[in-house]
Design a protein around this motif. Structure first.
Motif, PDB file in Angstrom:
ATOM      1  N   TYR A 358     -67.514 -31.086  14.533  1.00  0.00           N
ATOM      2  CA  TYR A 358     -67.249 -29.648  14.533  1.00  0.00           C
ATOM      3  C   TYR A 358     -66.434 -29.335  15.778  1.00  0.00           C
ATOM      4  CZ  TYR A 358     -67.838 -24.600  14.679  1.00  0.00           C
ATOM      5  OH  TYR A 358     -67.595 -23.253  14.732  1.00  0.00           O
ATOM      6  N   ARG A 359     -65.118 -29.216  15.607  1.00  0.00           N
ATOM      7  CA  ARG A 359     -64.205 -28.974  16.717  1.00  0.00           C
ATOM      8  C   ARG A 359     -63.261 -27.822  16.350  1.00  0.00           C
ATOM      9  NH1 ARG A 359     -64.154 -34.008  19.591  1.00  0.00           N
ATOM     10  NH2 ARG A 359     -66.310 -34.798  19.326  1.00  0.00           N
ATOM     11  N   PRO A 360     -63.660 -26.585  16.659  1.00  0.00           N
ATOM     12  CA  PRO A 360     -62.765 -25.455  16.387  1.00  0.00           C
ATOM     13  C   PRO A 360     -61.588 -25.462  17.356  1.00  0.00           C
ATOM     14  CG  PRO A 360     -64.725 -24.715  17.546  1.00  0.00           C
ATOM     15  CD  PRO A 360     -64.936 -26.170  17.242  1.00  0.00           C
ATOM     16  N   PRO A 361     -60.505 -24.784  17.006  1.00  0.00           N
ATOM     17  CA  PRO A 361     -59.389 -24.676  17.950  1.00  0.00           C
ATOM     18  C   PRO A 361     -59.808 -23.887  19.183  1.00  0.00           C
ATOM     19  CG  PRO A 361     -59.085 -23.164  16.121  1.00  0.00           C
ATOM     20  CD  PRO A 361     -60.271 -24.020  15.773  1.00  0.00           C
ATOM     21  N   ALA A 362     -59.122 -24.111  20.275  1.00  0.00           N
ATOM     22  CA  ALA A 362     -59.456 -23.418  21.518  1.00  0.00           C
ATOM     23  C   ALA A 362     -59.308 -21.914  21.343  1.00  0.00           C
ATOM     24  CB  ALA A 362     -58.543 -23.907  22.639  1.00  0.00           C
ATOM     25  N   GLU A 363     -60.326 -21.173  21.794  1.00  0.00           N
ATOM     26  CA  GLU A 363     -60.240 -19.711  21.780  1.00  0.00           C
ATOM     27  C   GLU A 363     -59.316 -19.258  22.908  1.00  0.00           C
ATOM     28  OE1 GLU A 363     -63.863 -17.352  20.291  1.00  0.00           O
ATOM     29  OE2 GLU A 363     -64.711 -18.911  21.574  1.00  0.00           O
ATOM     30  N   THR A 364     -58.438 -18.331  22.582  1.00  0.00           N
ATOM     31  CA  THR A 364     -57.474 -17.841  23.568  1.00  0.00           C
ATOM     32  C   THR A 364     -57.388 -16.330  23.486  1.00  0.00           C
ATOM     33  OG1 THR A 364     -55.671 -18.161  21.984  1.00  0.00           O
ATOM     34  CG2 THR A 364     -56.102 -19.957  23.526  1.00  0.00           C
ATOM     35  N   MET A 428     -52.959 -17.963  12.134  1.00  0.00           N
ATOM     36  CA  MET A 428     -54.111 -18.422  11.359  1.00  0.00           C
ATOM     37  C   MET A 428     -53.824 -19.781  10.720  1.00  0.00           C
ATOM     38  SD  MET A 428     -57.220 -18.006  10.384  1.00  0.00           S
ATOM     39  CE  MET A 428     -57.623 -16.296  10.771  1.00  0.00           C
ATOM     40  N   ARG A 429     -52.614 -19.979  10.215  1.00  0.00           N
ATOM     41  CA  ARG A 429     -52.258 -21.286   9.642  1.00  0.00           C
ATOM     42  C   ARG A 429     -52.465 -22.401  10.665  1.00  0.00           C
ATOM     43  NH1 ARG A 429     -46.717 -18.707   7.590  1.00  0.00           N
ATOM     44  NH2 ARG A 429     -47.286 -18.084   5.460  1.00  0.00           N
ATOM     45  N   VAL A 430     -51.953 -22.178  11.858  1.00  0.00           N
ATOM     46  CA  VAL A 430     -52.066 -23.191  12.911  1.00  0.00           C
ATOM     47  C   VAL A 430     -53.525 -23.400  13.299  1.00  0.00           C
ATOM     48  CG1 VAL A 430     -51.461 -23.746  15.298  1.00  0.00           C
ATOM     49  CG2 VAL A 430     -49.742 -22.741  13.784  1.00  0.00           C
ATOM     50  N   ALA A 431     -54.279 -22.303  13.425  1.00  0.00           N
ATOM     51  CA  ALA A 431     -55.686 -22.403  13.818  1.00  0.00           C
ATOM     52  C   ALA A 431     -56.498 -23.161  12.771  1.00  0.00           C
ATOM     53  CB  ALA A 431     -56.260 -21.010  14.043  1.00  0.00           C
ATOM     54  N   LEU A 432     -56.241 -22.896  11.489  1.00  0.00           N
ATOM     55  CA  LEU A 432     -56.949 -23.609  10.423  1.00  0.00           C
ATOM     56  C   LEU A 432     -56.586 -25.092  10.424  1.00  0.00           C
ATOM     57  CD1 LEU A 432     -56.570 -20.973   7.561  1.00  0.00           C
ATOM     58  CD2 LEU A 432     -58.731 -21.677   8.617  1.00  0.00           C
ATOM     59  N   ASP A 433     -55.309 -25.390  10.646  1.00  0.00           N
ATOM     60  CA  ASP A 433     -54.881 -26.787  10.710  1.00  0.00           C
ATOM     61  C   ASP A 433     -55.598 -27.538  11.828  1.00  0.00           C
ATOM     62  OD1 ASP A 433     -53.144 -26.645   8.591  1.00  0.00           O
ATOM     63  OD2 ASP A 433     -51.336 -26.391   9.797  1.00  0.00           O
ATOM     64  N   ALA A 434     -55.863 -26.842  12.934  1.00  0.00           N
ATOM     65  CA  ALA A 434     -56.450 -27.493  14.106  1.00  0.00           C
ATOM     66  C   ALA A 434     -57.975 -27.513  14.073  1.00  0.00           C
ATOM     67  CB  ALA A 434     -55.973 -26.780  15.375  1.00  0.00           C
ATOM     68  N   PHE A 435     -58.593 -26.907  13.065  1.00  0.00           N
ATOM     69  CA  PHE A 435     -60.059 -26.809  12.970  1.00  0.00           C
ATOM     70  C   PHE A 435     -60.597 -28.070  12.295  1.00  0.00           C
ATOM     71  CE2 PHE A 435     -63.097 -23.053  13.130  1.00  0.00           C
ATOM     72  CZ  PHE A 435     -64.232 -23.845  13.187  1.00  0.00           C
ATOM     73  N   GLU A 436     -61.435 -28.813  13.005  1.00  0.00           N
ATOM     74  CA  GLU A 436     -61.978 -30.065  12.472  1.00  0.00           C
ATOM     75  C   GLU A 436     -63.440 -29.891  12.074  1.00  0.00           C
ATOM     76  OE1 GLU A 436     -60.803 -33.702  14.716  1.00  0.00           O
ATOM     77  OE2 GLU A 436     -60.162 -32.228  16.212  1.00  0.00           O
ATOM     78  N   ILE A 437     -63.740 -30.111  10.798  1.00  0.00           N
ATOM     79  CA  ILE A 437     -65.111 -30.079  10.287  1.00  0.00           C
ATOM     80  C   ILE A 437     -65.311 -31.298   9.391  1.00  0.00           C
ATOM     81  CG2 ILE A 437     -66.818 -28.821   8.940  1.00  0.00           C
ATOM     82  CD1 ILE A 437     -65.397 -26.254   9.572  1.00  0.00           C
ATOM     83  N   GLU A 438     -66.350 -32.071   9.670  1.00  0.00           N
ATOM     84  CA  GLU A 438     -66.683 -33.223   8.846  1.00  0.00           C
ATOM     85  C   GLU A 438     -68.184 -33.256   8.613  1.00  0.00           C
ATOM     86  OE1 GLU A 438     -64.401 -34.960   7.520  1.00  0.00           O
ATOM     87  OE2 GLU A 438     -62.645 -34.520   8.762  1.00  0.00           O
ATOM     88  N   GLY A 439     -68.581 -33.924   7.535  1.00  0.00           N
ATOM     89  CA  GLY A 439     -69.992 -34.120   7.244  1.00  0.00           C
ATOM     90  C   GLY A 439     -70.511 -33.295   6.087  1.00  0.00           C
ATOM     91  N   GLY A 569     -38.239 -31.177  15.048  1.00  0.00           N
ATOM     92  CA  GLY A 569     -38.315 -30.005  15.913  1.00  0.00           C
ATOM     93  C   GLY A 569     -39.350 -28.981  15.502  1.00  0.00           C
ATOM     94  N   ALA A 570     -40.047 -29.195  14.378  1.00  0.00           N
ATOM     95  CA  ALA A 570     -41.072 -28.253  13.908  1.00  0.00           C
ATOM     96  C   ALA A 570     -42.443 -28.913  13.997  1.00  0.00           C
ATOM     97  CB  ALA A 570     -40.790 -27.826  12.475  1.00  0.00           C
ATOM     98  N   PRO A 571     -43.485 -28.156  14.405  1.00  0.00           N
ATOM     99  CA  PRO A 571     -44.816 -28.755  14.542  1.00  0.00           C
ATOM    100  C   PRO A 571     -45.431 -29.107  13.200  1.00  0.00           C
ATOM    101  CG  PRO A 571     -44.919 -26.384  14.906  1.00  0.00           C
ATOM    102  CD  PRO A 571     -43.466 -26.732  14.794  1.00  0.00           C
ATOM    103  N   LEU A 572     -46.233 -30.162  13.195  1.00  0.00           N
ATOM    104  CA  LEU A 572     -46.986 -30.575  12.020  1.00  0.00           C
ATOM    105  C   LEU A 572     -48.334 -31.086  12.515  1.00  0.00           C
ATOM    106  CD1 LEU A 572     -47.200 -31.222   8.953  1.00  0.00           C
ATOM    107  CD2 LEU A 572     -46.250 -33.482   9.471  1.00  0.00           C
ATOM    108  N   ILE A 573     -49.412 -30.460  12.045  1.00  0.00           N
ATOM    109  CA  ILE A 573     -50.766 -30.875  12.415  1.00  0.00           C
ATOM    110  C   ILE A 573     -51.420 -31.511  11.203  1.00  0.00           C
ATOM    111  CG2 ILE A 573     -53.018 -30.123  13.256  1.00  0.00           C
ATOM    112  CD1 ILE A 573     -51.664 -27.777  14.603  1.00  0.00           C
ATOM    113  N   LEU A 574     -51.921 -32.736  11.384  1.00  0.00           N
ATOM    114  CA  LEU A 574     -52.568 -33.460  10.303  1.00  0.00           C
ATOM    115  C   LEU A 574     -53.978 -33.852  10.709  1.00  0.00           C
ATOM    116  CD1 LEU A 574     -49.718 -35.984   9.346  1.00  0.00           C
ATOM    117  CD2 LEU A 574     -50.185 -33.772   8.292  1.00  0.00           C
ATOM    118  N   LYS A 575     -54.941 -33.624   9.808  1.00  0.00           N
ATOM    119  CA  LYS A 575     -56.262 -34.201   9.979  1.00  0.00           C
ATOM    120  C   LYS A 575     -56.202 -35.597   9.380  1.00  0.00           C
ATOM    121  CE  LYS A 575     -58.708 -29.778   9.790  1.00  0.00           C
ATOM    122  NZ  LYS A 575     -57.581 -28.888   9.469  1.00  0.00           N
TER     123      LYS A 575
END
Length: 686
Positions: A358-364, A428-439, A569-575
């Protein structure tokens, strides 16, 4: 001001209240059941009191046990959160008898507005436009069908004491009215201890828009704009935003003024929400008033800078509102995504188990909430969404914790704020991409898919959005050709890094890395894509057979579950999860097995047989962890397509399992009252 308050709730809302109380210098008391001994809200509070077994009707909603916790700790006030006892007038009366402040409205307002039948009558008397319906009590299923037919189908069957989507059904004919009445009645009794039901006309193609009101005990009442809550599933809100992309300033003002008038008519104090249904011509109709803090309150806080929990506490302490209607301004845009422990690939059925990751994106921090000094998130590090946007995550869980069958399946409320709607969606797209949930099963892929859906992006949404856009359920997102190429290039570059690491560990690698080839074949979404990789110190250039290239750069290393890459040149976040020959990759609602082969391996792949799935066509499998409430058939019974076979209760929601085709029941493997795991065989057919 109070020195100590007790939070008569659990989970993320208890944690949310604790954050504001701590900032105000107020000590907090948590209550907990057996199942919540190690819960986050218990860890955060200054004190914690055990109040009973795991089921809520033996702990959290037992007034005597909560009152004893108050006496034992000397709490001066109680914040009820939402759900549980938040709209229970008997609880408010018990507090008053003990001289303990209720951080909520007066008992009279709870009774008038908390009961949906009474509230609709009062709203009509006050001149507020209401939806046609039957507000009287309904004795049985046959009477429900007669009333529904008289109103005209479709109708909404609702629990009078309901909330959170529980005890609600839509009926399109007499049979559905009878069945919906009984299910709603059962759910209402289980969740609220009150099985009264009413029926109203279901307005097709509606928007669900609600007004936040705030009132003190000195005659002051204001509204803080609206929230758009139209993205719903089974009447349960999934995504909310503020303001609404549909309202104009004139409609907003009229809705706000009516909401304030209704609140004042019942002597309301504290924070409350007046809900409306709005048609395509911006005609609005009163639905109900929630005499409590709403789940989606953070989006209002993010665009107004007003801490609603703080205001509730100050009002309960007898203070006047520090702001008037002219002081309320709406700045920027905020979106909330509700993360649920439910499997979108299995019809959004509840999921339970341990959160192994359970690793949510950093709150800012950014926006009005920060400018007002009332930010209740945390600044946890570098912002993944840029300096002009904010991320807030309200949660009550932690890595290693359990998601229980006994309570609401919410994991967290992920919110983003930005200067405008387009930027808030992108954040929100970026935040969801960076949110890690497993189990456990979770709805992150679905939330990501909605953020990219053209209809949502345009703002042309109704409460029928999910039913219309995903009529057969959610099966994941199939990336378009451009997205597949970007992912294929990224995974090819990642696989090369992994191959270099393996070669070095095995001793096959010399200093010039000559033993790792440049030619590979990427298998993605059923296609084989030959590529050539030219790597250098700054990244890799991946060339496809047609001559197109993608430049990939990243500091990802094998074993890391989140890959942050730059592709052209464009970001891509992959789980990322390792599988044989490649990686399981999840991004923007897509869930792909991407494998990277040598040319020779790809050539031999065509000769490999495919493994077939086990035949379960003659079995009824339990689709979720749950309790068998009722078996509708017996061994030897002949059943027809669509016939009810079994009712399973999970997280206080009843789910009726039906026959997919005609057949005869050969064997029943479960009994009423049994607790079943996912895929447990309930019964078998001949």
């Amino acid at each position: 001001m109070f020195k100590k308050i007790l939070i008569a709730n659990r989970g993320e809302i208890a944690c949310r209240v604790i954050k504001t109380a701590r900032r105000m210098g107020i000590a907090t008391v948590a209550i907990h059941s057996d199942a919540d001994r190690s819960a986050l809200h218990v860890r955060m509070a200054d004190e914690a009191v055990h109040i009973g077994p795991a089921p809520a009707n033996q702990s959290y909603i037992v007034i005597d046990r909560v009152m004893q916790a108050i006496r034992d700790t000397g709490a001066e006030a109680v914040h009820p959160g939402y759900g549980f006892l938040s709209e229970n007038p008997r609880f408010a009366e018990a507090l008053a008898a003990e001289g303990v402040a209720f951080i909520g409205p007066p008992v009279g307002a709870i009774e008038a507005m908390g009961d949906k039948i009474t509230s609709k009558k009062l709203a009509a008397e006050a001149g507020v436009s209401t939806v046609p319906g039957h507000m009287g009590l309904i004795e049985d299923a046959d009477e429900a069908a007669r009333i529904a037919a008289g109103i005209g189908y479709p109708v909404m069957i609702k629990a009078s004491a309901g909330g959170g989507g529980k005890g609600m059904r839509i009926a399109w004919n007499d049979d559905e009215a009878r069945e919906g009445f009984q299910s709603s009645k059962n759910e209402a009794a289980s969740s609220f201890g009150d099985d009264r039901i009413f029926i109203e006309k279901f307005v097709t193609q509606p928007r669900h828009i609600e007004i936040q009101v705030l009132a003190d005990g000195h005659g002051n009442c204001i509204y803080l704009g609206e929230r758009e809550c139209s993205i719903q599933r089974r009447n349960q809100k999934v995504i909310e935003e503020a303001p609404s992309p549909f309202l104009d300033p004139e409609t907003r003002a009229r809705m706000g003024e009516q909401a304030v008038a209704l609140a004042q008519a019942v002597g309301y104090t504290s924070a409350g929400t007046v809900e409306f249904i709005v048609d395509g011509d911006r005609n609005f109709y009163f639905l109900e008033m929630n005499t409590r803090l709403q789940v989606e309150h953070p989006v209002t806080e993010l665009i107004t800078g007003v801490d609603l929990v703080e205001q509730m506490i100050r009002v309960a302490a007898g203070e006047k509102l520090a702001l008037g209607q002219d002081d309320v301004t709406l700045t920027g845009w905020a979106i909330e995504s509700r993360l649920y422990a439910e499997d979108p690939y299995r019809g959004f059925l509840p999921s339970t188990g341990r959160l192994t990751r359970y690793r949510p994106p950093a709150e800012t921090a950014a926006g009005p909430m920060v400018a007002s000094g009332k930010w209740v998130g945390q600044d946890d590090g570098a912002s993944p969404v840029g300096e002009d946007a904010a991320i807030r995550n309200d949660t009550g869980v932690f890595e290693g914790g359990e998601i229980s069958i006994y309570y609401d399946p919410m994991i967290a409320k992920l919110c983003t704020w930005a200067p405008d709607r387009a930027q808030a969606i992108e954040a929100m797209r970026v935040a969801l991409d960076a949110f890690e949930i497993e189990g456990i099963g979770h709805n992150l892929p679905f939330l990501s898919a909605v953020m990219d859906h053209p209809r949502f992006v345009s703002g042309e949404i109704t409460t029928a959005f999910i039913a219309e856009e995903y009529p057969d359920g959610f099966a994941g997102v199939t990336p378009d050709e451009t997205a597949r190429r970007r992912i294929a290039a990224a995974v090819a570059a990642m696989a090369r890094v992994g191959e270099i690491r393996r070669a070095r560990i095995s001793g096959r690698m010399d200093n010039h890395e000559r033993t790792v080839g440049d030619d590979w074949v990427v298998s993605i979404a059923g296609a084989l894509l030959p590529v050539t990789i030219a790597a250098d110190r700054d990244g890799a250039t991946v060339r496809f057979e047609d001559g197109t290239t993608h430049r990939v750069a990243s500091d990802w290393r094998p074993g890391q579950p989140l890959a942050r890459l730059d592709v052209d040149g464009a970001p891509l976040i992959l789980k990322v999860g390792k599988i044989t020959g490649g990686y399981r990759v999840r991004s923007r609602g897509a869930d792909l097995d991407v494998r990277v082969y040598t040319p020779r391996q790809a050539e031999l792949l065509a000769h490999m047989p495919e493994k077939s799935d086990a035949d379960t066509s003659r079995m009824l499998l339990c689709p979720m962890p749950g309790l068998v409430v009722r078996l509708h058939v017996g061994e030897g019974d002949e059943v027809q397509q669509g016939q009810a076979l079994c009712t399973i209760e999970a997280m206080k929601m009843e789910n009726i399992l039906r026959a997919e085709r005609r057949g005869t029941v050969a064997r029943i493997n479960a009994a009423e009252g049994d607790s079943l795991a996912v895929d447990a065989v309930i019964l078998e057919f001949e």
